[in-house]
Each structure stands twice: as C-alpha cells, then as structure tokens.
Design a protein around this motif. Sequence first.
Motif, PDB file in Angstrom:
ATOM      1  N   GLN A 198     -20.939  26.600 123.513  1.00 44.84           N
ATOM      2  CA  GLN A 198     -21.816  28.383 123.437  1.00 44.84           C
ATOM      3  C   GLN A 198     -22.813  28.364 123.888  1.00 44.84           C
ATOM      4  N   PRO A 199     -23.833  29.206 124.866  1.00 45.27           N
ATOM      5  CA  PRO A 199     -25.377  28.445 125.082  1.00 45.27           C
ATOM      6  C   PRO A 199     -26.452  29.298 123.812  1.00 45.27           C
ATOM      7  N   ALA A 200     -27.482  28.454 123.294  1.00 45.93           N
ATOM      8  CA  ALA A 200     -28.470  28.372 122.459  1.00 45.93           C
ATOM      9  C   ALA A 200     -28.383  29.624 122.102  1.00 45.93           C
ATOM     10  N   GLY A 201     -28.429  30.809 120.710  1.00 45.52           N
ATOM     11  CA  GLY A 201     -28.758  32.005 120.640  1.00 45.52           C
ATOM     12  C   GLY A 201     -28.090  33.081 120.274  1.00 45.52           C
ATOM     13  N   THR A 202     -26.269  31.944 120.935  1.00 43.31           N
ATOM     14  CA  THR A 202     -25.449  33.030 120.659  1.00 43.31           C
ATOM     15  C   THR A 202     -24.775  32.649 119.442  1.00 43.31           C
ATOM     16  N   SER A 203     -25.785  31.934 118.364  1.00 45.90           N
ATOM     17  CA  SER A 203     -24.566  31.635 116.817  1.00 45.90           C
ATOM     18  C   SER A 203     -25.902  32.314 116.351  1.00 45.90           C
ATOM     19  N   HIS A 204     -24.787  32.574 114.933  1.00 50.28           N
ATOM     20  CA  HIS A 204     -25.917  33.245 113.522  1.00 50.28           C
ATOM     21  C   HIS A 204     -25.224  32.740 112.783  1.00 50.28           C
ATOM     22  N   THR A 205     -25.497  31.539 112.003  1.00 48.67           N
ATOM     23  CA  THR A 205     -24.658  31.085 110.513  1.00 48.67           C
ATOM     24  C   THR A 205     -26.057  30.830 109.849  1.00 48.67           C
ATOM     25  N   TYR A 206     -25.213  31.424 108.381  1.00 58.74           N
ATOM     26  CA  TYR A 206     -25.661  31.316 107.540  1.00 58.74           C
ATOM     27  C   TYR A 206     -25.294  29.998 106.358  1.00 58.74           C
ATOM     28  N   ILE A 207     -25.901  28.887 105.427  1.00 60.54           N
ATOM     29  CA  ILE A 207     -25.349  28.062 105.069  1.00 60.54           C
ATOM     30  C   ILE A 207     -25.636  27.920 103.492  1.00 60.54           C
ATOM     31  N   TYR A 208     -25.524  28.271 103.252  1.00 62.71           N
ATOM     32  CA  TYR A 208     -25.841  28.350 101.245  1.00 62.71           C
ATOM     33  C   TYR A 208     -26.191  27.061 100.343  1.00 62.71           C
ATOM     34  N   THR A 209     -26.686  26.586 100.507  1.00 61.45           N
ATOM     35  CA  THR A 209     -26.793  25.789  99.287  1.00 61.45           C
ATOM     36  C   THR A 209     -26.727  25.642  97.980  1.00 61.45           C
ATOM     37  N   LEU A 210     -25.082  25.291  97.479  1.00 64.52           N
ATOM     38  CA  LEU A 210     -24.647  25.506  96.007  1.00 64.52           C
ATOM     39  C   LEU A 210     -26.236  24.709  95.286  1.00 64.52           C
ATOM     40  N   GLU A 211     -26.653  25.849  93.838  1.00 65.91           N
ATOM     41  CA  GLU A 211     -27.562  25.399  93.634  1.00 65.91           C
ATOM     42  C   GLU A 211     -27.370  26.018  91.598  1.00 65.91           C
ATOM     43  N   LYS A 212     -27.785  25.030  90.766  1.00 68.93           N
ATOM     44  CA  LYS A 212     -28.263  25.644  89.380  1.00 68.93           C
ATOM     45  C   LYS A 212     -29.464  25.511  88.486  1.00 68.93           C
ATOM     46  N   ALA A 213     -29.724  26.448  87.984  1.00 67.88           N
ATOM     47  CA  ALA A 213     -30.771  26.124  86.834  1.00 67.88           C
ATOM     48  C   ALA A 213     -30.612  24.714  85.630  1.00 67.88           C
ATOM     49  N   THR A 214     -31.159  23.506  85.844  1.00 62.90           N
ATOM     50  CA  THR A 214     -30.801  22.297  85.039  1.00 62.90           C
ATOM     51  C   THR A 214     -31.805  21.742  84.394  1.00 62.90           C
ATOM     52  N   THR A 215     -31.024  21.936  83.387  1.00 61.77           N
ATOM     53  CA  THR A 215     -32.141  21.120  81.723  1.00 61.77           C
ATOM     54  C   THR A 215     -31.773  20.111  81.565  1.00 61.77           C
ATOM     55  N   LYS A 216     -32.646  19.208  80.605  1.00 62.88           N
ATOM     56  CA  LYS A 216     -32.638  18.136  80.053  1.00 62.88           C
ATOM     57  C   LYS A 216     -30.638  17.656  79.360  1.00 62.88           C
ATOM     58  N   ALA A 217     -30.699  18.896  79.589  1.00 65.07           N
ATOM     59  CA  ALA A 217     -29.749  18.896  78.260  1.00 65.07           C
ATOM     60  C   ALA A 217     -28.951  18.438  79.805  1.00 65.07           C
ATOM     61  N   ASP A 218     -28.349  19.151  80.890  1.00 63.81           N
ATOM     62  CA  ASP A 218     -27.923  19.226  82.108  1.00 63.81           C
ATOM     63  C   ASP A 218     -27.556  18.026  82.961  1.00 63.81           C
ATOM     64  N   LEU A 219     -28.464  16.957  81.997  1.00 63.91           N
ATOM     65  CA  LEU A 219     -28.962  15.775  83.208  1.00 63.91           C
ATOM     66  C   LEU A 219     -27.792  14.516  82.892  1.00 63.91           C
ATOM     67  N   LYS A 220     -27.012  14.183  84.650  1.00 65.00           N
ATOM     68  CA  LYS A 220     -26.104  12.940  84.380  1.00 65.00           C
ATOM     69  C   LYS A 220     -27.055  12.109  85.524  1.00 65.00           C
ATOM     70  N   PRO A 221     -25.881  10.721  85.433  1.00 66.88           N
ATOM     71  CA  PRO A 221     -26.859   9.749  86.475  1.00 66.88           C
ATOM     72  C   PRO A 221     -27.051  10.109  87.626  1.00 66.88           C
ATOM     73  N   ASP A 222     -26.503  11.039  88.198  1.00 68.33           N
ATOM     74  CA  ASP A 222     -26.342  11.728  89.752  1.00 68.33           C
ATOM     75  C   ASP A 222     -26.972  13.043  89.922  1.00 68.33           C
ATOM     76  N   SER A 223     -27.608  13.137  88.532  1.00 76.88           N
ATOM     77  CA  SER A 223     -28.239  14.515  89.111  1.00 76.88           C
ATOM     78  C   SER A 223     -28.881  14.422  90.241  1.00 76.88           C
ATOM     79  N   CYS A 224     -29.589  13.871  90.378  1.00 77.65           N
ATOM     80  CA  CYS A 224     -31.339  13.444  91.042  1.00 77.65           C
ATOM     81  C   CYS A 224     -30.297  12.379  92.803  1.00 77.65           C
ATOM     82  N   TRP A 225     -31.306  12.735  93.683  1.00 82.34           N
ATOM     83  CA  TRP A 225     -31.754  11.749  94.487  1.00 82.34           C
ATOM     84  C   TRP A 225     -32.445  10.707  94.309  1.00 82.34           C
TER      85      TRP A 225
END
Length: 341
Positions: free
Chosen positions: A302-329
């Motif tokens: 398809q030609p550039a400019g003809t697609s309009h897609t939104y992909i929102y990143t899943l997020e949450k509020a993280t506190t110290k109590a929520d931290l896990k080994p893979d919580s961050c990169w």
Amino acid sequence: MKLIRTLMAAATALAVTAFVAPTFAADDPGPAAYAQALKGKRVMLVPLAMGFDLAQGWSHYLKTEVEAWGGVFETRDPNWVVDAGAQAITDAISSDTRPDVLIIHAPDLNSYSKLMKKAQAAGTYVILVDNPANFPADAFVGSDWDRLGQLEAEAAIKGCGENSSKKIGLVQGDQANSSSLYQYAGILKVLDKHPDFKVVAKPDSNWDATTSRNVTTTMLQQNPDICSIIDFWDGDATGASAAIRDAKLDGKVFLVTTGGGEKAADCDKLADGTYGAVVMTDLARQSGDMNAIIKFLLQSGQPAGTSHTYIYTLEKATTKADLKPDSCWDLKALQAEAAAK
C-alpha cells in the motif's frame, strides 16, 4: 477361504503402506516473499536526541531486527534541537538513499508535519514513536498519554494516603509537547473525581532536571505539606527528588513520574525510595511493535500515507512493592551485548 485370507492380507498391507507413505509439501512461499519485500530496505530513526535511554533502547532493538532481515538501519541525532531534527529529515528524504521507513520522535504537535507529508509523498512510510503529533502518520507506536496521566494521578492519590493534606504538585514538561499536554489532561480527569485533592502548583520544567529542582524547591517552600508531586518525566524528576531531599521531606512527599523502564533510571530509584511510583514503558515490547509494523508496511504494497494505525504500549504504575527481576531493562547490558558482536 484361502482366497479371502489372501485378499485381507493384501488390503492390510496396502493400508500400512498408505499410512507410512511420506507426504511432500509444496514449497512454503512465505520466506521468499518476506525476503523479497524486506531485503535492502532502509529504516531511519530520528529521535529527540540519541543521548538518552529510550532512544538508545529503541535503536538497539530496531538495529538488531532490521539487520537480521537484510535491511539497513540508521539514526540521526538532533541533540534536542528542533531545527536540527528538521534538517535531518529534509536531508533523508532528498537523499539518493532515501529511507523506506522513517521513525520520528516528534518534539511537539506541529513542527515536523510538513516534512512528514513530504516524506510520504516521496514514498516513505512515517511512523511516530512515543509522542503523537497533528499528522496522520502510517502508524503511531507509544503511550496513550491521557491514560498514562490517569495512572500517575491514581498512584499519587494512593501514595498520599488517607490522612494527608490532599495537596498535589505537578512538574509539567512544556506547553507544546503532546506527551505533556495529554498527560496533564489525564491527571485532571482523575482529580476531577477526587475533589478533595487540589493541585497547588503546576510549573513547567522544559524537560530539564535543574529547572525541575528549582521549581520544586519553590513549590515546597510555598506548600511544605504537599503529599505528592507528579513530575512528567524521569529525566527531570531527578531534580524534583533532589528538591524533596534538600527540604528534608524524604518519605513525606510521594514522587510519581514516568519513564522508559531503564534499570538505573527507574527500577533502582524505586528500590532506594527516590520515586514512589513510576509508570514505565515496556521498551522491548514497544520496539517489537515497531518492528512488526515496519515489516507489515513493507510487505503490504500500500502507498505511504494510506495506513493510520495506533499501537499503544501496555503500561502500569509500578512501586517498590511491585518490582521483579524483569521489571526493567538494562542499558549497560544492551551496550555490552552490542560491543561483544
């Protein structure tokens, strides 16, 4: 009878032969079509600057994937200067090696709109990352900043507790960047439902840690009983945290911010109590979303400019109590991985 036994034996042998006979599938057309559509395609990232964790993380994951499918990945570094970013985009789309996909981290709602339209007219797909803009890009990948602001406000109210002053301070980014404007709108939506909580100050930091420290110092001098402060980015929330420490209000002011989920920038500061809560972006997943939409667009025809897609990143509020080994990169780990190649 002998004839019947013979026929039955023959039938059994035939059934066994049919069961074990190999099946030969036709060649899978996917790999060849995939390679033909992607090989040699050029992808360019133009962030606000290359010298901060989000841009470096995106670059790492995009480069790894693009080069793996035979493409060429490049970055340009405006170093926080809007005009330099505009020049980088202009040079890219007028070059003989024009990118097939241009990924732009927009500084505000309007600055690059004409250039992005020009890029699409030249046949380049435009993907906006992290910051929305007033432009119909082929795709947006990033935060729903309104929802993110709501998560911050909810975390701030929870952090204040039941017996607090109900005073909240905001350290905004600026009045032009979409992430700041939409974040503010989301915060107000939550606070409107909790009229006992009041915003007593809402200065801008212009995304600068020193400015954040100065405006937070003033805020705390005027309102020493503030129960929570929401700083709109971890890059300058370090300034707000220093002001809280200088005022000897550690443990009394619940500091909320948002960030890219990098270990030193977010998880370490949650662990040591610098931040009370951080709404963190899952950078690896967000980069994966970008890679997926790049591969789709390049194969779509398809030609550039003809697609309009939104992909929102899943997020949450993280506190110290929520931290896990893979919580961050870990940026240092990514840099070590890249250096080892």
